[in-house]
Design a protein around this motif. Structure first.
Motif, PDB file in Angstrom:
ATOM      1  N   GLY A  28       0.784  -1.225   0.000  1.00 46.76           N
ATOM      2  CA  GLY A  28       0.000   0.000   0.000  1.00 46.76           C
ATOM      3  C   GLY A  28       0.813   1.270   0.000  1.00 46.76           C
ATOM      4  N   THR A  29       2.123   1.166  -0.299  1.00 46.82           N
ATOM      5  CA  THR A  29       2.937   2.369  -0.403  1.00 46.82           C
ATOM      6  C   THR A  29       3.909   2.195  -1.557  1.00 46.82           C
ATOM      7  OG1 THR A  29       4.687   3.686   0.652  1.00 46.82           O
ATOM      8  CG2 THR A  29       4.435   1.425   1.423  1.00 46.82           C
ATOM      9  N   ALA A  30       3.946   3.166  -2.452  1.00 48.58           N
ATOM     10  CA  ALA A  30       4.805   3.077  -3.632  1.00 48.58           C
ATOM     11  C   ALA A  30       6.258   3.388  -3.316  1.00 48.58           C
ATOM     12  CB  ALA A  30       4.292   4.041  -4.709  1.00 48.58           C
ATOM     13  N   ASP A  31       6.526   3.911  -2.129  1.00 51.16           N
ATOM     14  CA  ASP A  31       7.881   4.345  -1.781  1.00 51.16           C
ATOM     15  C   ASP A  31       8.649   3.313  -0.953  1.00 51.16           C
ATOM     16  OD1 ASP A  31       7.445   6.827  -3.016  1.00 51.16           O
ATOM     17  OD2 ASP A  31       6.434   7.577  -1.219  1.00 51.16           O
ATOM     18  N   THR A  32       8.035   2.182  -0.642  1.00 51.92           N
ATOM     19  CA  THR A  32       8.680   1.193   0.217  1.00 51.92           C
ATOM     20  C   THR A  32       8.898  -0.096  -0.575  1.00 51.92           C
ATOM     21  OG1 THR A  32       7.560   2.128   2.152  1.00 51.92           O
ATOM     22  CG2 THR A  32       8.521  -0.057   2.392  1.00 51.92           C
ATOM     23  N   ALA A  34       2.515   2.143   6.809  1.00 48.69           N
ATOM     24  CA  ALA A  34       1.670   1.323   5.945  1.00 48.69           C
ATOM     25  C   ALA A  34       1.281   0.025   6.641  1.00 48.69           C
ATOM     26  CB  ALA A  34       2.398   1.019   4.635  1.00 48.69           C
ATOM     27  N   ILE A  35       2.231  -0.583   7.339  1.00 45.45           N
ATOM     28  CA  ILE A  35       1.938  -1.807   8.092  1.00 45.45           C
ATOM     29  C   ILE A  35       0.920  -1.520   9.190  1.00 45.45           C
ATOM     30  CG2 ILE A  35       2.934  -3.544   9.638  1.00 45.45           C
ATOM     31  CD1 ILE A  35       5.551  -3.251   7.991  1.00 45.45           C
ATOM     32  N   ASP A  53      -7.372  -8.194   6.979  1.00 46.30           N
ATOM     33  CA  ASP A  53      -6.310  -7.994   5.985  1.00 46.30           C
ATOM     34  C   ASP A  53      -5.260  -9.098   6.118  1.00 46.30           C
ATOM     35  OD1 ASP A  53      -7.557  -5.736   5.099  1.00 46.30           O
ATOM     36  OD2 ASP A  53      -6.215  -4.329   6.123  1.00 46.30           O
ATOM     37  N   ARG A  54      -4.385  -9.152   5.138  1.00 45.42           N
ATOM     38  CA  ARG A  54      -3.281 -10.116   5.150  1.00 45.42           C
ATOM     39  C   ARG A  54      -1.950  -9.375   5.220  1.00 45.42           C
ATOM     40  NH1 ARG A  54      -3.996 -15.947   4.762  1.00 45.42           N
ATOM     41  NH2 ARG A  54      -6.116 -16.305   4.017  1.00 45.42           N
ATOM     42  N   LEU A  55      -1.007  -9.934   5.969  1.00 45.61           N
ATOM     43  CA  LEU A  55       0.354  -9.424   6.009  1.00 45.61           C
ATOM     44  C   LEU A  55       1.287 -10.545   5.582  1.00 45.61           C
ATOM     45  CD1 LEU A  55       0.898  -7.237   9.222  1.00 45.61           C
ATOM     46  CD2 LEU A  55       0.979  -6.517   6.837  1.00 45.61           C
TER      47      LEU A  55
END
Length: 258
Positions: free
Chosen positions: A46-50, A81-82, A89-91
């Motif tokens: 969910g983050t384009a920078d990570t 984001a985490i 949700d899934r991690l």
């Protein structure tokens, strides 16, 4: 220990304070065996920078409910984001990684667990496992102010809790190494995790008083398996990757100037 890549289900997310969240994860199958002091590499979606996973200490493992707890400090794009996940949700997690703390050899061994900030996280599971084997740990937890102390009610389930705060708003005023406990009680072993200056002060106390001591290092870890070499620490046997040879080290192995 065998490592796994698992899509774990978020069972619950609890806001600890403005900076920290407790994420409780589960799976359809029994979770792998995990040791106190080991960690998990979590993919931050969910983050384009990570692009890299984030190393998170194993906070607690509840085998009865098949839950893994992660205490997450939301301090950057990846951990924020985490921390935004919700129940259901899934991690994606790689676990268990690294080497953990040395457990007591007998129930008579007196062990002090010292933590500061998010460094208190791995000490909860350590204390719970000690209690399960018949030992009662003593926790010494420090923070800048009372509002920054984390999960005290959980720690109190497994042992005596002593507290210091820099502003004196809870427990004794000062740093963990200033606590009166250290002047009146003797321990066989100390395990500590937190900011490096705090751990170095604890290690210095341990060395001066002839107490065996282990520290859990928080070097920057990207891969978690010793491939990227970004978490190297100088030791008496040469440079070692914290993610693979640690994160827990006996202070006798480190080249710290104490």
């Amino acid at each position: 220990m065998k490592k796994y890549i698992l899509d774990l289900t978020v069972r619950a997310v609890e806001k600890v304070n403005d900076k920290y969240v407790l994420i409780r994860l589960t799976d359809d199958n029994p979770l792998p065996d995990m040791r106190p002091g080991q960690f998990v590499e979590v993919r931050a979606d969910g983050t384009a920078d990570t692009y890299l996973r984030r190393p998170i200490s194993i906070n607690f493992v509840d085998k009865e409910t098949n839950e893994l707890w992660l205490l997450v400090a939301m301090i950057g794009d990846g951990t924020r984001a985490i921390g935004r996940v919700a129940a259901g949700d899934r991690l994606n997690c790689v676990l268990p990684l690294g080497n953990g703390f040395t457990m007591p050899r007998s129930s008579a061994e007196r062990v002090l667990l010292v933590g500061g900030g998010v460094g208190v996280a791995p000490l909860l599971y350590m204390g719970a496992e000690m209690r399960r084997m018949g030992c009662e740990p003593v926790f010494l937890l420090g923070a800048r102010r009372g509002a920054d102390l984390l999960m005290l009610d959980e720690f109190e389930k497994y042992g005596r809790v002593c507290v210091t705060t820099e502003d004196g708003s809870a427990g004794e005023r000062g740093f963990v190494t200033n606590h009166s406990l250290l002047a009146v009680e003797r321990f066989d072993h100390i395990a500590t995790c937190g900011p490096k200056p705090m751990m170095m002060a604890v290690a210095r106390y341990a060395r001066e008083n002839g107490v065996d001591c282990e520290v859990s290092l928080e070097n920057m870890m990207a891969c978690g398996v010793g491939a990227c070499l970004c978490c190297v620490e100088k030791t008496v046997v040469g440079n070692e990757c914290v993610c693979k040879s640690g994160p827990v080290f006996n202070i006798k192995k480190l080249l710290w100037q104490l």
